[in-house]
Structure formats: C-alpha cells, structure tokens
Design an enzyme around this catalytic site. Structure first.
Site, PDB file in Angstrom:
ATOM      1  N   ARG A 282       0.811  -1.230   0.000  1.00 48.72           N
ATOM      2  CA  ARG A 282       0.000   0.000   0.000  1.00 48.72           C
ATOM      3  C   ARG A 282       0.839   1.273   0.000  1.00 48.72           C
ATOM      4  O   ARG A 282       0.398   2.332   0.415  1.00 48.72           O
ATOM      5  CB  ARG A 282      -0.960   0.051   1.187  1.00 48.72           C
ATOM      6  CG  ARG A 282      -1.926  -1.085   1.209  1.00 48.72           C
ATOM      7  CD  ARG A 282      -3.191  -0.749   1.969  1.00 48.72           C
ATOM      8  NE  ARG A 282      -4.116  -1.847   1.825  1.00 48.72           N
ATOM      9  CZ  ARG A 282      -4.072  -2.938   2.576  1.00 48.72           C
ATOM     10  NH1 ARG A 282      -3.190  -3.039   3.534  1.00 48.72           N
ATOM     11  NH2 ARG A 282      -4.924  -3.897   2.367  1.00 48.72           N
ATOM     12  N   LYS A 304       3.130  11.420 -11.266  1.00 52.54           N
ATOM     13  CA  LYS A 304       2.305  10.533 -12.093  1.00 52.54           C
ATOM     14  C   LYS A 304       3.092   9.260 -12.348  1.00 52.54           C
ATOM     15  O   LYS A 304       4.219   9.308 -12.838  1.00 52.54           O
ATOM     16  CB  LYS A 304       1.975  11.189 -13.428  1.00 52.54           C
ATOM     17  CG  LYS A 304       0.813  12.159 -13.362  1.00 52.54           C
ATOM     18  CD  LYS A 304       0.366  12.496 -14.770  1.00 52.54           C
ATOM     19  CE  LYS A 304      -0.756  13.516 -14.756  1.00 52.54           C
ATOM     20  NZ  LYS A 304      -1.140  13.884 -16.135  1.00 52.54           N
ATOM     21  N   GLU A 346       9.258  18.355 -24.899  1.00 54.05           N
ATOM     22  CA  GLU A 346       8.608  18.684 -23.620  1.00 54.05           C
ATOM     23  C   GLU A 346       9.169  19.997 -23.059  1.00 54.05           C
ATOM     24  O   GLU A 346       8.467  20.750 -22.399  1.00 54.05           O
ATOM     25  CB  GLU A 346       8.801  17.557 -22.585  1.00 54.05           C
ATOM     26  CG  GLU A 346       8.295  16.190 -23.024  1.00 54.05           C
ATOM     27  CD  GLU A 346       6.775  16.011 -22.961  1.00 54.05           C
ATOM     28  OE1 GLU A 346       6.050  16.965 -22.607  1.00 54.05           O
ATOM     29  OE2 GLU A 346       6.315  14.894 -23.299  1.00 54.05           O
ATOM     30  N   LYS A 388       7.266  23.008 -14.045  1.00 54.52           N
ATOM     31  CA  LYS A 388       6.513  21.809 -13.666  1.00 54.52           C
ATOM     32  C   LYS A 388       6.121  21.883 -12.192  1.00 54.52           C
ATOM     33  O   LYS A 388       4.998  21.585 -11.810  1.00 54.52           O
ATOM     34  CB  LYS A 388       7.371  20.571 -13.940  1.00 54.52           C
ATOM     35  CG  LYS A 388       6.695  19.261 -13.618  1.00 54.52           C
ATOM     36  CD  LYS A 388       6.094  18.618 -14.830  1.00 54.52           C
ATOM     37  CE  LYS A 388       5.127  17.521 -14.464  1.00 54.52           C
ATOM     38  NZ  LYS A 388       5.384  16.254 -15.091  1.00 54.52           N
ATOM     39  N   GLU A 398      -4.392  17.146 -11.120  1.00 57.18           N
ATOM     40  CA  GLU A 398      -4.949  17.475 -12.421  1.00 57.18           C
ATOM     41  C   GLU A 398      -6.458  17.658 -12.413  1.00 57.18           C
ATOM     42  O   GLU A 398      -7.189  17.030 -13.167  1.00 57.18           O
ATOM     43  CB  GLU A 398      -4.548  16.402 -13.457  1.00 57.18           C
ATOM     44  CG  GLU A 398      -4.702  16.917 -14.876  1.00 57.18           C
ATOM     45  CD  GLU A 398      -4.032  16.031 -15.919  1.00 57.18           C
ATOM     46  OE1 GLU A 398      -2.901  15.588 -15.665  1.00 57.18           O
ATOM     47  OE2 GLU A 398      -4.634  15.802 -16.965  1.00 57.18           O
ATOM     48  N   ARG A 402      -3.298  21.852 -14.113  1.00 56.37           N
ATOM     49  CA  ARG A 402      -2.294  20.872 -14.543  1.00 56.37           C
ATOM     50  C   ARG A 402      -2.587  20.360 -15.956  1.00 56.37           C
ATOM     51  O   ARG A 402      -1.707  19.842 -16.634  1.00 56.37           O
ATOM     52  CB  ARG A 402      -2.196  19.719 -13.539  1.00 56.37           C
ATOM     53  CG  ARG A 402      -1.026  18.798 -13.826  1.00 56.37           C
ATOM     54  CD  ARG A 402      -0.676  17.871 -12.679  1.00 56.37           C
ATOM     55  NE  ARG A 402       0.405  16.968 -13.084  1.00 56.37           N
ATOM     56  CZ  ARG A 402       1.021  16.125 -12.284  1.00 56.37           C
ATOM     57  NH1 ARG A 402       0.685  16.052 -11.020  1.00 56.37           N
ATOM     58  NH2 ARG A 402       1.986  15.339 -12.727  1.00 56.37           N
ATOM     59  N   ASN A 406      -0.809  19.154 -20.856  1.00 61.02           N
ATOM     60  CA  ASN A 406      -1.162  18.291 -21.986  1.00 61.02           C
ATOM     61  C   ASN A 406      -1.038  19.001 -23.325  1.00 61.02           C
ATOM     62  O   ASN A 406      -1.433  18.446 -24.360  1.00 61.02           O
ATOM     63  CB  ASN A 406      -2.596  17.760 -21.838  1.00 61.02           C
ATOM     64  CG  ASN A 406      -2.695  16.800 -20.671  1.00 61.02           C
ATOM     65  OD1 ASN A 406      -1.775  16.027 -20.436  1.00 61.02           O
ATOM     66  ND2 ASN A 406      -3.774  16.871 -19.929  1.00 61.02           N
ATOM     67  N   HIS A 409      -0.395  17.141 -26.501  1.00 62.70           N
ATOM     68  CA  HIS A 409      -0.494  15.711 -26.219  1.00 62.70           C
ATOM     69  C   HIS A 409      -1.760  15.056 -26.753  1.00 62.70           C
ATOM     70  O   HIS A 409      -1.783  13.836 -26.916  1.00 62.70           O
ATOM     71  CB  HIS A 409      -0.371  15.457 -24.713  1.00 62.70           C
ATOM     72  CG  HIS A 409       1.053  15.486 -24.245  1.00 62.70           C
ATOM     73  ND1 HIS A 409       1.831  16.617 -24.319  1.00 62.70           N
ATOM     74  CD2 HIS A 409       1.849  14.522 -23.714  1.00 62.70           C
ATOM     75  CE1 HIS A 409       3.039  16.352 -23.844  1.00 62.70           C
ATOM     76  NE2 HIS A 409       3.081  15.083 -23.474  1.00 62.70           N
ATOM     77  N   HIS A 413      -0.753  12.178 -28.937  1.00 59.14           N
ATOM     78  CA  HIS A 413      -0.978  10.771 -28.569  1.00 59.14           C
ATOM     79  C   HIS A 413      -1.654  10.002 -29.693  1.00 59.14           C
ATOM     80  O   HIS A 413      -1.321   8.841 -29.959  1.00 59.14           O
ATOM     81  CB  HIS A 413      -1.870  10.677 -27.324  1.00 59.14           C
ATOM     82  CG  HIS A 413      -1.095  10.762 -26.048  1.00 59.14           C
ATOM     83  ND1 HIS A 413      -1.618  11.305 -24.892  1.00 59.14           N
ATOM     84  CD2 HIS A 413       0.163  10.376 -25.747  1.00 59.14           C
ATOM     85  CE1 HIS A 413      -0.711  11.247 -23.938  1.00 59.14           C
ATOM     86  NE2 HIS A 413       0.388  10.681 -24.420  1.00 59.14           N
ATOM     87  N   HIS A 426       7.860   9.689 -28.503  1.00 60.30           N
ATOM     88  CA  HIS A 426       6.843  10.467 -27.804  1.00 60.30           C
ATOM     89  C   HIS A 426       7.034  11.962 -28.066  1.00 60.30           C
ATOM     90  O   HIS A 426       6.084  12.669 -28.393  1.00 60.30           O
ATOM     91  CB  HIS A 426       6.905  10.165 -26.303  1.00 60.30           C
ATOM     92  CG  HIS A 426       5.965  11.005 -25.487  1.00 60.30           C
ATOM     93  ND1 HIS A 426       4.599  10.859 -25.563  1.00 60.30           N
ATOM     94  CD2 HIS A 426       6.188  12.027 -24.629  1.00 60.30           C
ATOM     95  CE1 HIS A 426       4.019  11.739 -24.760  1.00 60.30           C
ATOM     96  NE2 HIS A 426       4.968  12.463 -24.182  1.00 60.30           N
TER      97      HIS A 426
END
Ligand code: ADP
Ligand code: ZN
Length: 518
Positions: A282, A304, A346, A388, A398, A402, A406, A409, A413, A426
């Site tokens: 956990r 993330k 990025e 960031k 997010e 936040r 993206n 993206h 993507h 990417h």
C-alpha cells in the site's frame, strides 16, 4: 542569494542568524525587529493591540519590502516562527531564495522556552499543538536542519552547499520534495538515502542505462543497493509484467513499509518503479534518478506513475510523489540524439506554458542546446523543472491548471498511437501535436500567425518535426476519441496563445479535426 532562516520559536534563528550571516558575508536582517521598526512598537504591543492577524499582515508587508529592496538582495533574514504559515509568503520565499528550517526536537524547544516569557503566542497556545499545526508548512523548505544534532560548523557547511547549487523545491506540504539538478548530483544520493533511513534499497534500471553506467556503484556511496533489477528497455516493456518484476524482486528481498526503491533510468523505468512503489504494501517510498532529458524535465517530477494497457498508454496508474529527484546532467552525455530531441519537445512545451522570458531563453540558447552545453543544460532543465513544480504545486491531481501540461499531447498521442508507437518517439509526436494545437488556436482566433510562426520556428531549430500533414492519416482520428481525457463527445483541449497565455477549452472532436487540416 538570499537566505531565509525559519523555524519555531526557540529554534535558534536569532542566535545563529547573525553568526551565519557574518560567516557567509551577508547582511543580517531580523524580521521581528524590522516589523517593530516599521510599526514603531514592539511585537508584544502589536499582538495586544491588533491580535495575531494584525501582526501577520504587518509581517507580510515587511517581507515584501525586504524582497523588493536591493540592499537586502543578498541578506540572511531570520524569520518569525509563524511567518511561513502564510501560503503566499512561504511560496514566495521558496522561489526567491534559500529557505532553511531550523528544527530541534520538541524537548529541546520546551526546555529553552521555559515559561514562555516574551513569547506572546505562548500566552494562549501550547507549543506542541502549535508545532503540530505548522508541521507541513515547516516542511516546505530547501532543507530542515536539527540544531541539536548539528553544531554551528555543520549548519554553516550545509548552508554553503545549499547556496552553491540550491535544489528546486516541489512544495506539497508533508509530501514536499527536492529536485537536484546538475553535473555530478548523483553523488548526493548517499546523503539522501541516509536522510530517508530506508530498511532496504532496491535499484531498478534498464539494460541500456546499466551498460553505459556500470561504474555507478561509486555514486551510491557507502550505501549499496540490496539488489538491482534490470528491466528490458523501451516503451514496449512498460507493462504489468514489468511492474510485477519490481514487486517480486522487492518481496523476495523482504520488503517492508520502510523499503526504498530507486528508479534509475528514463521515463519508462521511473513510471513503472513509481507505480510499483505506490502499490507495494500500500505504498513505499521511492527516489527518482532520471537519465533521459524527457524524464528530467517531465516525468520524474509531479508524481504521475503507471504503465501501458493494450487499450492505451498510461491507462493504469496512481499519483505517488517521489522522496527526491536527482537529475544528474552527466547521464545525458550517453543519451542517443533522438531521445535527447524527444525531451526537447517537452522543454518547448513547458517554456511556452511558462512565458516570454523562458521562450526567449530557448531562442537565445539554441546552439548550446543542440550541443548539450553543460551550462545551457543546467539552465534549461532548471527552468523546465521550475515550471513543472509551479503547476504541480497549484494542482497536484490534475483537476484544473495541470491540464495545461497536456499541450500538444491530445493530437500527439493519437498520432503516436496511429503509428503503433514505433517510428515516432513520444517527443516527436508531441511536437506534431503542438503543430496541430497551433493550427486549431489560429483557426479559433486564440493565436495569431506571427506567434504561431515563432513556435514552429523554435521547434524546427531544435530539430523537431513540424510537418504535420506527413504524419496525420485517416487512422489518427479514431485514437482521439479514445483519449483518456475525453468527456462525452468533447475534450479539454489545450490552446496555445502568446508565451504564458495558454488556455484550456472544451472542443468537439470534429472542430479539432477540421482545424487540423490545412
Ligand atoms: P523516456 O524517458 O523518453 O520516457 P525511456 O525510459 O524509454 O524513455 O528511455 C529511452 C531510451 O533511452 C531507452 O532505450 C533507455 O534504455 C535509453 N536510455 C535512458 N537513459 C539513457 C542514457 N543516459 N544513456 C543512453 N541511453 C539511455
Ligand atoms: Zn509527454
């Protein structure tokens, strides 16, 4: 650089402060005295007449005067015990200098303060509950130093090291952590591991990283990992099987709640290890030591974690913040050119989100960036991590701002998926996604042509692809509808404007598609 000395009453700020300032050759300012001079009354009198809130607002304006005054540009400032309880003040201090919290054990404080004479707050408050209440605020700092365990010289030494290359702080209350950026910062790993006091240490990496950096053992210092797990490299292995390998290795080595994992590699290793750490027993702690530019400027900071599913990238994951991040720029020396450029996409994204001065930095530093000039890398990574960190601090999970990250993206993507996650990296996909976003922004009147050209020129100059039409196929669009950020038939789409003026709008799928076409 300014130093702010924080800590509860009795922690030694006013005794140590003047001495440290002398040793460091800095002017010394005592914030309480500064407030008293401005008010023409003692702190005690202000408390009696205006209450704590009156005092705090005077304190806040004193901090503003100090921050805006040139003579104090290099000062060492001893704060009041509660100065950092104001969120705006605390975060400003973190950004505008080195904020150090002196934190002796409670028993030492109680002994020093005795019956609380001349401490107006102790007339109504109990020290222990006051400390408990402020605990998270005190944790948001560049370093916490125990003034009982450490003598003056050790504190001075610590401060000198902090001032030489201050880490960036991601201020998240009790989940606060620091990001160290620089050539050779892997040498700080030993100190960080000592601080974290883990029961065991598992190192997770991939076969490319280990083949380039076999002699890594030295940087771990006295603290050898209890085991090293070498994963297969690449996005194709960012799956549940790899996560299981991390879990299994930890459990075979007797993992308990104090186990530490060290993610040493690119974004794939970082995301997998972070997720394994988030879920093992956990939740155990982990440290990020990114080795790709992309991981340094993006994925290692912000918490993330996750892995890919047959139905899409990063579909399974969790938020789990690292204990610290060590971005050693030396690792970038062996990074293949294509991977390096992938990270640059990025960087462009972050600097465009950040604002005019960061974009101008990229434009001016173009040659140095291409050559991986160490001082340019240092500044570029720091600026990206700072952006960031600002975004994550404002919206950790997010729910709002936040989403700006993206940028590029959504369509990116879809293009990446359409190409089967092969052929385009990417970062290349994100660059193409930014071109799509630029077209949509222009189509909707959010961005004008000149600004659009500036962003495209920047990407070209850094060797990123911008010929969108070459890569978009009819097969790209179905992937847009499976985007995990979709809500109904519309999507939160990030629209760039001028640097620092990016916005999010809900757009229908066909609007996106229409404006993407030339
Ligand atoms: P990213 O960080 O872009 O998400 P990965 O974790 O997949 O990506 O890393 C990209 C590739 O670069 C992988 O093949 C990885 O093994 C390799 N790699 C990572 N760091 C280095 C490095 N410092 N030097 C050389 N290769 C590296
Ligand atoms: Zn990305």
């Amino acid at each position: 650089m300014r130093v702010f000395l924080s800590g509860p009453m009795g922690s030694g700020k006013s005794t140590l402060g003047p001495w440290l300032a002398r040793q460091l050759g800095k002017p010394f300012v005592d914030l309480d005295l500064f407030v008293e001079q401005q008010a023409g009354r003692s702190v005690q009198e202000i408390f009696t007449e205006e209450g704590e809130s009156g005092f705090r607002s005077r304190e806040q304006s004193a901090v503003s005067s100090i921050l805006s005054s040139t003579p104090y540009g290099d000062a060492l400032v001893a704060l009041g015990g509660g100065t950092i309880t104001n969120d705006d003040v605390r975060r400003r201090l973190l950004r505008e200098g080195v904020l150090v919290t002196l934190m002796p054990p409670l028993s030492a404080l109680q002994q020093r303060l005795g019956n609380g004479e001349n401490r107006p707050l102790l007339a109504t408050r109990n020290l222990e509950s006051l400390l408990q209440e402020r605990r998270d605020d005190y944790l948001e700092c560049h370093a916490q130093l125990d003034t009982v365990a450490m003598d003056r010289q050790a504190i001075l030494q610590n401060l000198r090291e902090l001032l030489a290359t201050p880490p960036l702080v991601v201020p998240l209350g009790r989940r606060t952590y620091r990001v160290h950026v620089g050539s050779g910062v892997r040498a700080r790993l030993g100190g960080e591991l000592d601080r974290l006091q883990g029961s065991s240490l598992g190192l997770v990496t991939d076969s490319n990283v280990i083949s380039h950096w076999k002699d890594f053992v030295t940087p771990v210092g006295d603290r050898q990992p209890d085991y090293t797990l070498v994963l297969e490299p690449g996005e194709a292995h960012k799956n549940l099987q790899s996560v299981e390998r991390v879990w299994n290795a930890a459990l075979e080595h007797g993992a308990d709640r104090q186990t530490l994992l060290l993610a040493w590699g690119g974004g794939v290793v970082g995301d997998l290890t972070g997720f394994a750490a988030a879920t093992l027993l956990r939740g155990v702690r982990f440290v990020q030591m990114p080795t790709t530019l992309l991981a340094m400027v993006d994925s290692s900071v912000g918490g993330k974690t996750g892995f890919d599913h047959d139905r899409g990238k990063n579909l399974i994951g969790a938020f789990h913040q690292p204990e610290c991040v060590l971005c050693d720029l030396d690792f970038l020396s062996t990074l293949p050119d294509r991977e390096y450029r992938s990270g640059l996409a990025e960087v462009v994204k972050s600097m465009w989100l950040s604002g005019a001065s960061d974009v101008a930095f990229l434009e001016d530093a173009m040659a140095g960036i291409r050559q991986r000039d160490p001082s340019v890398l240092q500044e570029m990574v720091c600026r990206s991590v700072a952006l960031k960190s600002r975004i994550v601090e404002a919206d950790e999970r997010e729910a709002g701002s936040r989403r700006l990250l993206n940028l590029g993206h959504t369509v990116g993507h879809a293009i990446e998926a359409d190409h089967g996650f092969q052929g385009l990296s990417h970062g290349e996909s994100v660059a193409l996604g930014m071109v799509a976003a630029v077209r949509i922004s222009c189509g909707l009147g959010v961005m004008d042509r000149f600004v659009a050209d500036r962003l495209i020129t920047l990407m070209n100059g850094l060797g990123l692809p911008t010929d969108l039409d070459r890569y978009v196929t009819s097969g790209t669009w179905p992937f847009l509808t499976s985007d995990k950020k979709r809500e109904g038939s519309s999507i939160h789409f990030v629209l760039p404007g001028q640097p620092g003026e990016t916005q999010v709008q809900r757009l229908e799928m066909d609007v996106i598609r229409k404006h993407c076409a030339t």
